[in-house]
Design a protein around this motif. Structure first.
Motif, mmCIF file in Angstrom:
data_model
loop_
_atom_site.group_PDB
_atom_site.id
_atom_site.type_symbol
_atom_site.label_atom_id
_atom_site.label_comp_id
_atom_site.label_asym_id
_atom_site.label_seq_id
_atom_site.Cartn_x
_atom_site.Cartn_y
_atom_site.Cartn_z
ATOM 1 N N GLY A 50 0.821 -1.213 0.000
ATOM 2 C CA GLY A 50 0.000 0.000 0.000
ATOM 3 C C GLY A 50 0.851 1.257 0.000
ATOM 4 N N ARG A 51 1.945 1.248 0.789
ATOM 5 C CA ARG A 51 2.831 2.412 0.782
ATOM 6 C C ARG A 51 3.466 2.629 -0.586
ATOM 7 N NH1 ARG A 51 4.374 0.353 5.931
ATOM 8 N NH2 ARG A 51 6.228 -0.595 4.982
ATOM 9 N N SER A 53 2.181 1.715 -3.469
ATOM 10 C CA SER A 53 1.137 2.218 -4.371
ATOM 11 C C SER A 53 0.869 3.694 -4.128
ATOM 12 C CB SER A 53 -0.138 1.405 -4.189
ATOM 13 O OG SER A 53 -0.707 1.652 -2.917
ATOM 14 N N GLU A 54 0.943 4.131 -2.881
ATOM 15 C CA GLU A 54 0.745 5.560 -2.613
ATOM 16 C C GLU A 54 1.868 6.401 -3.204
ATOM 17 O OE1 GLU A 54 0.307 5.807 1.576
ATOM 18 O OE2 GLU A 54 -1.870 5.519 1.498
ATOM 19 N N ARG A 55 3.107 5.895 -3.107
ATOM 20 C CA ARG A 55 4.214 6.633 -3.724
ATOM 21 C C ARG A 55 4.030 6.755 -5.234
ATOM 22 N NH1 ARG A 55 9.564 3.983 -0.913
ATOM 23 N NH2 ARG A 55 9.131 4.647 1.217
ATOM 24 N N ALA A 57 1.216 6.535 -6.908
ATOM 25 C CA ALA A 57 0.065 7.392 -7.212
ATOM 26 C C ALA A 57 0.425 8.868 -7.029
ATOM 27 C CB ALA A 57 -1.107 7.017 -6.301
ATOM 28 N N ARG A 58 1.246 9.165 -5.992
ATOM 29 C CA ARG A 58 1.681 10.562 -5.827
ATOM 30 C C ARG A 58 2.537 11.019 -7.007
ATOM 31 N NH1 ARG A 58 2.849 9.008 -0.358
ATOM 32 N NH2 ARG A 58 1.147 9.641 1.002
ATOM 33 N N ALA A 115 -4.477 3.620 -3.444
ATOM 34 C CA ALA A 115 -4.021 4.753 -2.633
ATOM 35 C C ALA A 115 -5.206 5.552 -2.096
ATOM 36 C CB ALA A 115 -3.102 5.649 -3.465
ATOM 37 N N GLN A 116 -6.246 5.716 -2.904
ATOM 38 C CA GLN A 116 -7.437 6.437 -2.438
ATOM 39 C C GLN A 116 -8.147 5.675 -1.333
ATOM 40 O OE1 GLN A 116 -9.808 7.193 -5.891
ATOM 41 N NE2 GLN A 116 -8.657 9.009 -6.495
ATOM 42 N N ARG A 118 -6.746 3.646 0.849
ATOM 43 C CA ARG A 118 -5.950 3.823 2.069
ATOM 44 C C ARG A 118 -6.156 5.210 2.658
ATOM 45 N NH1 ARG A 118 -1.583 0.727 3.394
ATOM 46 N NH2 ARG A 118 -0.339 2.581 3.874
ATOM 47 N N GLN A 119 -6.241 6.218 1.789
ATOM 48 C CA GLN A 119 -6.489 7.568 2.282
ATOM 49 C C GLN A 119 -7.880 7.684 2.894
ATOM 50 O OE1 GLN A 119 -4.205 10.035 2.379
ATOM 51 N NE2 GLN A 119 -5.709 11.185 3.550
ATOM 52 N N ARG A 122 -7.701 6.221 6.343
ATOM 53 C CA ARG A 122 -7.072 7.165 7.277
ATOM 54 C C ARG A 122 -8.014 8.305 7.626
ATOM 55 N NH1 ARG A 122 -2.208 6.179 4.360
ATOM 56 N NH2 ARG A 122 -2.647 7.932 2.992
#
Length: 200
Positions: A50-51, A53-55, A57-58, A115-116, A118-119, A122
């Motif tokens: 997940g981390r 994928s967030e990187r 996606a950013r 990523a969305q 996971r956001q 949060r």
């Protein structure tokens, strides 16, 4: 019942067939962890994935990615148009370029969705914590409001310094108006034998 040899020590015993069949299966020990099963699919850490994928996606959402992608597409097209024919790897309809862009888009969409998600998780946790904090703040505010109201009610029944001063001034003024005889009536003299003799 059938006689069977019981254990490696050579003692004979009597057991039923059902009992011997049940005891042949290994028992699960509760004081020891289970052995790990072999899995066909590879294992991965969902949090690390997940981390990552967030990187990605950013990075996909930045202007740097758009600039680099534009440069790669322009170089791809220029090379496959102007290079010698034996060095070209993707001729005019640019099918391979279209395939690569489609592959990139097919991977980018799920990574962005992950990523969305996971956001969103949060944000949901943060909103829940904010709601609990607001409830605690409201409860504290209501408690303090009740305490202040109780203090105001209690102070309303307490004799203040100004009120005592005004009462004493009124009493002194009344004594001055009555004179000496008035002072005797307000503060009668005590009996010579004791203060409470007249009360008996």
């Amino acid at each position: 019942m059938v006689p069977e040899r019981e254990g490696p020590d050579g003692r004979d015993g009597w057991r039923t067939r059902a009992h011997s069949g049940a005891s042949a299966r290994p028992r699960k020990r509760l004081d020891q962890p289970l052995a790990r099963r072999a899995r066909l699919l590879p294992e991965w850490d969902p949090d690390a994935f997940g981390r990552l994928s967030e990187r990605i996606a950013r990075f996909l959402g930045t202007g740097r990615f758009i600039v680099w992608m534009t440069v790669v597409v322009i170089l791809w097209v220029v090379w496959n148009v102007s290079a010698p024919s034996d060095l070209r790897f993707d001729n005019y309809p640019f099918i391979f370029l279209t395939l690569m862009l489609s592959l990139q888009a097919s991977y980018a969409a799920p990574l962005i969705l992950l990523a969305q998600n996971r956001q969103d998780d949060r944000d949901r946790v943060n909103l829940e914590q904010d709601r609990k904090q607001n409830e605690r703040s409201i409860a504290d505010t209501e408690y303090l409001t009740r305490e202040i109201a109780a203090l105001r009610i209690g102070l309303g029944e307490v004799a203040t310094r100004d009120w005592l001063r005004s009462e004493l001034q009124d009493l002194v003024r009344e004594l001055h108006e009555r004179g000496t005889d008035g002072a005797r009536t307000v503060f009668p003299q005590e009996h010579p034998r004791g203060r409470d003799m007249g009360d008996r």
